[in-house]
Scaffold this active site. Structure first.
Site, mmCIF file in Angstrom:
data_model
loop_
_atom_site.group_PDB
_atom_site.id
_atom_site.type_symbol
_atom_site.label_atom_id
_atom_site.label_comp_id
_atom_site.label_asym_id
_atom_site.label_seq_id
_atom_site.Cartn_x
_atom_site.Cartn_y
_atom_site.Cartn_z
ATOM 1 C CB THR A 1 -0.869 0.046 1.108
ATOM 2 O OG1 THR A 1 -0.127 0.229 2.213
ATOM 3 C CG2 THR A 1 -1.888 -1.182 1.273
ATOM 4 C CD GLU B 1 -5.523 -1.157 2.803
ATOM 5 O OE1 GLU B 1 -4.759 -0.628 3.511
ATOM 6 O OE2 GLU B 1 -6.234 -0.472 1.887
ATOM 7 C CE LYS C 1 -11.661 14.814 14.020
ATOM 8 N NZ LYS C 1 -10.813 13.762 14.763
ATOM 9 C CD1 TRP D 1 -16.117 16.883 13.658
ATOM 10 C CD2 TRP D 1 -16.316 15.232 12.554
ATOM 11 N NE1 TRP D 1 -15.714 15.984 14.267
ATOM 12 C CE2 TRP D 1 -15.775 14.877 13.748
ATOM 13 C CE3 TRP D 1 -16.447 14.107 11.511
ATOM 14 C CZ2 TRP D 1 -15.486 13.563 14.234
ATOM 15 C CZ3 TRP D 1 -15.979 12.743 11.887
ATOM 16 C CH2 TRP D 1 -15.649 12.648 13.235
#
Length: 555
Positions: free
Chosen positions: A187, A334, A444, A449
């Site tokens: 990855t 993944e 944040k 958010w």
């Protein structure tokens, strides 16, 4: 039905789900169909199957055994496709090496995978020359000269085409356990060394079968069918080129491999072979659009699935105005990778262009055999109302079972029995998933958010902006504030007022919180990219962390 009627015949064949069986029937229906490499070579499927056998025979003579790792460093080519099949079909493990990683990380991945055989394109000879002393498990290196007749390096056992031509085509492929590992790769975008993921034959076959369904299930989004001409624009080292070469080969479609990505060559191949289906990251789509404008290439009818990062409405609209049928998909290293595909769930006409673009830039609906949820921090399921945000977690037959040799990270990946994507998403009542942000990228601020993806898409529509990214930077008053990093168009004179224009409009309409209004921005000549073309926000955060707390705009 009573069990006495379910007893199999003594000679009944129980076919394991192994990659070899993806070729079953291909020669019957597509034996004379072509697989093309740039403007240099073309082979029929019949010749391709022979070449797969020759490669397996060659690898066996070099000492390849079941379970051994065979690594490939090449551009997108017919050779890579041959390795996709030959290596796992003989029971070995194919390692697709990310050639864009820094040299020390390439060394790490080859060491960690314990690669035994290495196939390497001449462009990467200097890297291999430097790394070989640190790779004691390598038994042999096969040089890929790609039509150049220069002398071979002293460390090469021979040249790919010459050695393959001498090897027999009738390699005796046999059945074996479908749970044997078929592929591995590493990855990107992580801290520290890359993490190794791996996939079994069973996982890859199920992924191929399940994803092939929705590719042809809807004319409202890009699909790959038996009459299409396929060309990947996602590197074959990256998550099996999204698994599409396996699908294309199983279906027997014409395939065109572009080698190293060169804009003019891509446009030439589109013209010469009438390419109808491709897939890429948004950066490559932008490159194709620019190249097509310069070369006057007709893009009408070219279907393009994008992934890797969010497909901006502006880019989707630009592609569609040029005649392309572009839409988003979603997956991860993944996940093999395909999990979601943008699709139309109704035959009712779009009310306007914005609704159409919102549909085709959404992450999409799940492909067959995939279960999706959004959850809170305690793994409690959250409602699918299109508004509630939570982490997207997954279950599917083809998700990697672990990070190789990293049990702690593997436990975190599978906490609670679901794969954690670390993506914040919403799911609407019809099952359409929209990725809102990465957990690590959300801003944040002031108790709210702010989705960096949504904010950077708004910034990208401001006049004079060629490209934009948004990151969170520490702020002594608000905890964090969004920082826009922008690349201006030639001659543009950017100001905070100009950049905030689309943001303020979205705030006024209730589309985004007022805490998203920018109080700072920075200008760069270009945005840093990861090895697979994504904007490298980790690098941006490192570059601008020391400037936190400053509310001044500018370079």
């Amino acid at each position: 039905m009573p069990l006495r009627f379910a007893n199999p015949a003594p000679e009944a064949y129980h076919a394991p789900l192994i990659i070899r069986h993806l070729l079953d029937g291909v020669l019957t229906k597509a034996g004379d169909q072509q697989i093309v490499y740039r403007d240099q070579a073309a082979f029929t499927y019949r010749e391709f199957v022979d070449r797969v056998g020759r490669l397996a025979s060659l690898l066996e003579t070099l000492g390849t055994e079941q379970g051994m790792t065979v690594a490939v460093m090449d551009w997108d080519s017919h050779r890579y496709l041959e390795a996709y099949f030959a290596v796992p079909m003989m029971g070995a493990v194919l390692q697709t090496v990310n050639v864009r990683l820094p040299q020390p990380q390439i060394a790490y991945t080859l060491q960690h995978a314990e690669a035994g055989i290495l196939l390497v394109h001449r462009d990467f000879f200097p890297i291999v020359e430097a790394l070989l002393p640190a790779l004691p498990t390598i038994k042999a290196v096969i040089a890929i000269m790609d039509g150049i007749h220069d002398p071979l390096p002293a460390w090469a056992r021979g040249e790919y085409e010459a050695l393959s031509a001498e090897a027999p085509a009738d390699y005796p492929f046999v059945d074996f356990d479908e749970n044997a590992v078929a592929t591995t790769f590493y990855t990107t975008g992580t801290t520290g060394n890359p993490k190794g993921v791996y996939f079994t034959h069973r996982q890859l076959v199920l992924h191929t079968l399940a994803v092939a369904g929705p590719y042809g299930a809807s004319t409202a989004s890009p699909s790959l069918g038996v009459e299409d001409v396929y060309m990947p624009l996602t590197p074959m080292f990256h998550v099996h080129a999204w698994g599409v070469p396996y699908i294309a080969t199983m279906l027997g479609v014409k395939q065109v491999y572009p080698g190293r990505y060169e804009p003019e060559m891509i446009c030439k191949l589109r013209d010469d072979h009438k390419i109808t289906y491709s897939h890429c990251v948004p950066t490559v789509l932008e490159m194709v659009l620019q190249a097509a404008e310069q070369t006057a290439t007709d893009l009408t009818g070219w279907k393009m699935t994008t992934g890797g990062s969010a497909l901006a409405k502006a880019l989707c609209g630009k592609a569609r105005r040029r005649g392309m049928l572009s839409a988003a998909g979603y997956g991860m290293s993944e996940t093999c990778p395909t999990i979601l595909k943008a699709a139309r769930r109704t035959s009712v006409a779009f009310s306007d262009e914005d609704e159409m673009l919102a549909t085709f830039t959404a992450s999409g609906i799940s492909v067959p055999l995939v279960e999706v949820r959004i959850v809170d921090e305690l793994m409690n399921p959250l409602p699918h109302d299109g508004r509630t945000r939570g982490e997207l977690v997954l279950r599917a037959p083809w998700l990697t079972a672990a990070y190789a040799g990293d049990p702690k990270a593997s436990e975190a990946l599978w906490r609670g029995g679901w794969m954690h994507t670390q993506d914040i998403a919403t799911i609407d009542p019809l099952g359409s998933v929209q990725i809102r942000d990465r957990l690590k990228d959300v801003v944040k601020t002031g108790g709210e958010w702010v989705d960096s993806i949504q904010l950077e898409e708004l910034v990208a529509t401001a006049e004079g902006i060629a490209e934009a990214s948004v990151i969170a930077v520490p702020d002594p008053k608000w905890g964090e504030r969004p920082l826009a990093i922008v690349v201006p168009r030639p001659g543009a004179d950017l100001t905070l007022e100009i950049i905030n224009g689309p943001v303020e409009h979205a705030i006024a309409s209730g589309e985004i919180t007022r805490y998203a209004k920018l109080d700072r921005f920075r200008i760069m000549d270009h945005l840093p990219r990861t090895s697979v073309g994504k904007i490298d926000k980790k690098q941006l955060r490192a570059l601008f962390a020391e400037q936190a707390g400053s509310s001044e705009s500018g370079v």
